[in-house]
Each structure stands twice: as C-alpha cells, then as structure tokens.
Design a protein around this motif. Structure first.
Motif, PDB file in Angstrom:
ATOM      1  N   HIS A  80       0.828  -1.209   0.000  1.00  0.00           N
ATOM      2  CA  HIS A  80       0.000   0.000   0.000  1.00  0.00           C
ATOM      3  C   HIS A  80       0.865   1.264   0.000  1.00  0.00           C
ATOM      4  N   GLY A  82       3.991   1.419  -0.927  1.00  0.00           N
ATOM      5  CA  GLY A  82       4.995   1.394  -1.984  1.00  0.00           C
ATOM      6  C   GLY A  82       6.363   0.975  -1.509  1.00  0.00           C
ATOM      7  N   ASN A 112      -4.726   1.029  -1.800  1.00  0.00           N
ATOM      8  CA  ASN A 112      -3.884   1.200  -2.983  1.00  0.00           C
ATOM      9  C   ASN A 112      -3.136  -0.096  -3.296  1.00  0.00           C
ATOM     10  N   VAL A 113      -3.836  -1.201  -3.063  1.00  0.00           N
ATOM     11  CA  VAL A 113      -3.297  -2.538  -3.288  1.00  0.00           C
ATOM     12  C   VAL A 113      -4.182  -3.233  -4.320  1.00  0.00           C
ATOM     13  N   ASN A 260       1.366  -2.666  -5.838  1.00  0.00           N
ATOM     14  CA  ASN A 260       0.944  -1.285  -5.649  1.00  0.00           C
ATOM     15  C   ASN A 260       0.196  -0.843  -6.893  1.00  0.00           C
TER      16      ASN A 260
END
Length: 328
Positions: A80, A82, A112-113, A260
C-alpha cells in the motif's frame, strides 16, 4: 533471389528495430528493481515469493528479490505504501486491511493494493510429534503450547480464534516456521498450527527428522469452522506428506499476489505474463503453484485488479468485470 533476400532481411531488421523501440517505450516508468513481500523462512510464502522474484528478474531483466516479512498483513501495508512493489497476501487479511482493520496501522484503509494473479489455497493444518500422543484436536491438552507462526500472519490472525471456537485452551507462541519447527522437535511446543500452502517446508523437514502426526479436523469440526470463519472445506491430498496415508480434512483460504496500484500497467502485464504463461515452470518453484491458473482468477472477490493484470487475464480466457479493475 539475392535482392529479394536482402529486402526481406532489411524488412525484418526494420520490424525488429520497431519492436525494440516499442518495447523500450513500453518500459517507461518501470521500477529499476523490486521486492516481493513474502513471510518467514520455512513457510510456503517465502519459497513461492522468492522463486517468483527470481523468475521475473530472469525474464524481464529487472533486479528483484523476495523479502522476509511478517506475512499477509504486513505485505498489505508494505505494498500500500509502496515500500514493496509486490507482495503475497491472503484474502481474509486483505479484506481486513482494506477496511482499516490491519493491526499494523489501525484505521488506515489500505486501498492502494491491487490483485495480480491467484496463487493457491492456504490450508489450515495442525502438526504434532507422534510421541506426544496427539492424534486429533480433542487430544490437545489444556494449556498446550501452540505455535501460530509470525505475529500478524494468516495463522496468527485466524487459527487461535478457530481453536478457541473448538474449545481448545492454549498458550499462544509466535515465531518463524523454521524456528517453531525446531521448538516442536525440541519439546518446547506441543503443537504447531500452520496456515500455509502445502507441502509446508517446515513440516516436510520435520518428517525427515522425526515422526509427526498431521492432525485433521473431524467432519463436525470442519463444518463448525466453515460456518464461523471466511474459509472453505479443503482436503490435504495424501500425496502431500509421507506421513499421510489418506487425504486429511482441513479448511482453506485463497492467496493472491498483489501490487501497488500505481505501478505501470505495462510492467504488471509483463509480470503476470511471466508467471501465468508456464505453469509447469511455476510448479518447479513450489508444488502449490498447480493452482496458479487462469481458471482461479474468479476466486478474488476482495481486491481490485491491477489494470495490467486484468488486461492479461481478459486476453487469456478470464472475464474480469470492469468494476473490479482499479480505476475502472
């Protein structure tokens, strides 16, 4: 004939140059290196993830490696943010992380995965030394010392609650699978409760060194756990371990590789192609990769798909709906 040959050669060279330019352009934004978040050494995530990292590096010419982590929950956090480009997770912890219930960062929705490809089912299984006399869950003594894997792992997140559901009273221990296997062999633990793809390397190693019991759920216990947790019934094939003479009842949860969501579509498309295009090669990394197939893409009902992965699957027989694709 000679002139024709020269023309064809020139045309082929031009096409090759064009393809090379397109490939170079397509790599815009690609990472110069990457890591894959796995889990502890001695577990299937570490073997599978490290093998995939090496395979991607060889095929795409991008430096990469598997990274030892605390497992699915930590991998969700690393991907998530990065800190890791790629990782491995289980759909139960993935859902909790997306809903802001990851113990690493409570309240943070790790959204954000993105899903990249299906891996395999993680069976929940129990191992004890044969000398312990523990042959079924009801034999586990009151106050037994049970190793549940690394803190925050799928085992540690779900297995204690499962055993409590079945009325087992225990002392909870955490650690890497290799370490816990050694503690079991030395008599420092009574039981190890594994949530890992089979064969679990630590169990296979124990079988070589001593006599062990693979403890299955009864039909009633299996049904009770399926009703209470986000898992499905599963049979560990008899061929998995030399100890088993017939399939062993268990429960399981699906694992997926993750990335990501901000990584370039072209990069994740090529990563997916490397992994999914040769299942026999993947099974050379770990036997559980037998389930790393297009047909199992539909097992993801939790994570949005990375656009690059979704494009590859939709080109190769899957049907990933637009509303399941990140940004779609």
């Amino acid at each position: 004939m000679k002139t024709s040959h020269l023309v064809c050669t020139a045309a082929a060279a031009a096409l090759a140059l064009g393809a090379g330019a397109a490939a170079a352009q397509d790599r815009s934004g690609w990472p110069s290196s990457f890591t894959i978040g796995t889990a502890s050494q001695g577990g299937t995530f570490f073997v599978y993830g490290s093998g995939v990292a090496n395979l991607i590096s060889e095929e795409l010419g991008v430096s990469g490696a598997g990274e030892v982590t605390g497992g699915p929950m930590q991998n969700m956090a690393l991907v998530h943010t990065g800190e890791a480009a790629l990782g491995l997770t289980t759909l139960g912890p993935a859902r909790e992380s997306m809903e802001g219930n990851n113990p690493i960062a409570p309240g943070l929705a790790m959204d954000n995965v993105c899903a990249v490809f299906p891996m395999y089912e993680t069976p929940f299984s129990i191992t004890a030394l044969s000398s312990s006399g523990i042959e079924q869950i009801s034999d586990i003594p009151d106050g037994a010392r049970i190793g549940f894997g690394p803190a925050g792992s799928t085992s540690d997140t779900y297995f204690p609650a499962m055993l409590e559901e079945l009325g087992v009273n225990f002392e909870r221990r955490n650690g890497g699978w290799d370490d816990l296997g050694g503690q079991l062999q030395d008599g420092l633990l009574d039981v190890i409760a594994f949530a890992a793809g089979v064969p679990v390397p630590a169990v296979s190693q124990l079988e070589v060194q001593t006599d062990v019991n693979i403890i299955e759920f009864t039909e009633e216990e299996q049904a009770q756990i399926v009703d209470a947790f986000p898992v499905a019934a599963f049979d560990i094939p008899a061929s998995t371990y030399t100890t088993l003479e017939e399939p062993a009842r268990a429960v399981s949860m699906w694992n997926f590789a993750i990335a990501n969501c901000d990584l370039p579509e072209s990069f994740i498309y090529e990563v997916t192609n490397v992994v999914m295009s040769d299942n026999e090669r993947m099974m050379g990394i770990h036997r559980s990769a037998e389930a790393t197939t297009v047909e199992n893409a539909d097992k993801n009902t939790v994570l949005p798909w990375h656009p690059g992965a979704a494009r590859w699957f939709n080109e190769n027989g899957a049907s990933i709906p637009q509303d399941m694709i990140h940004g779609g």
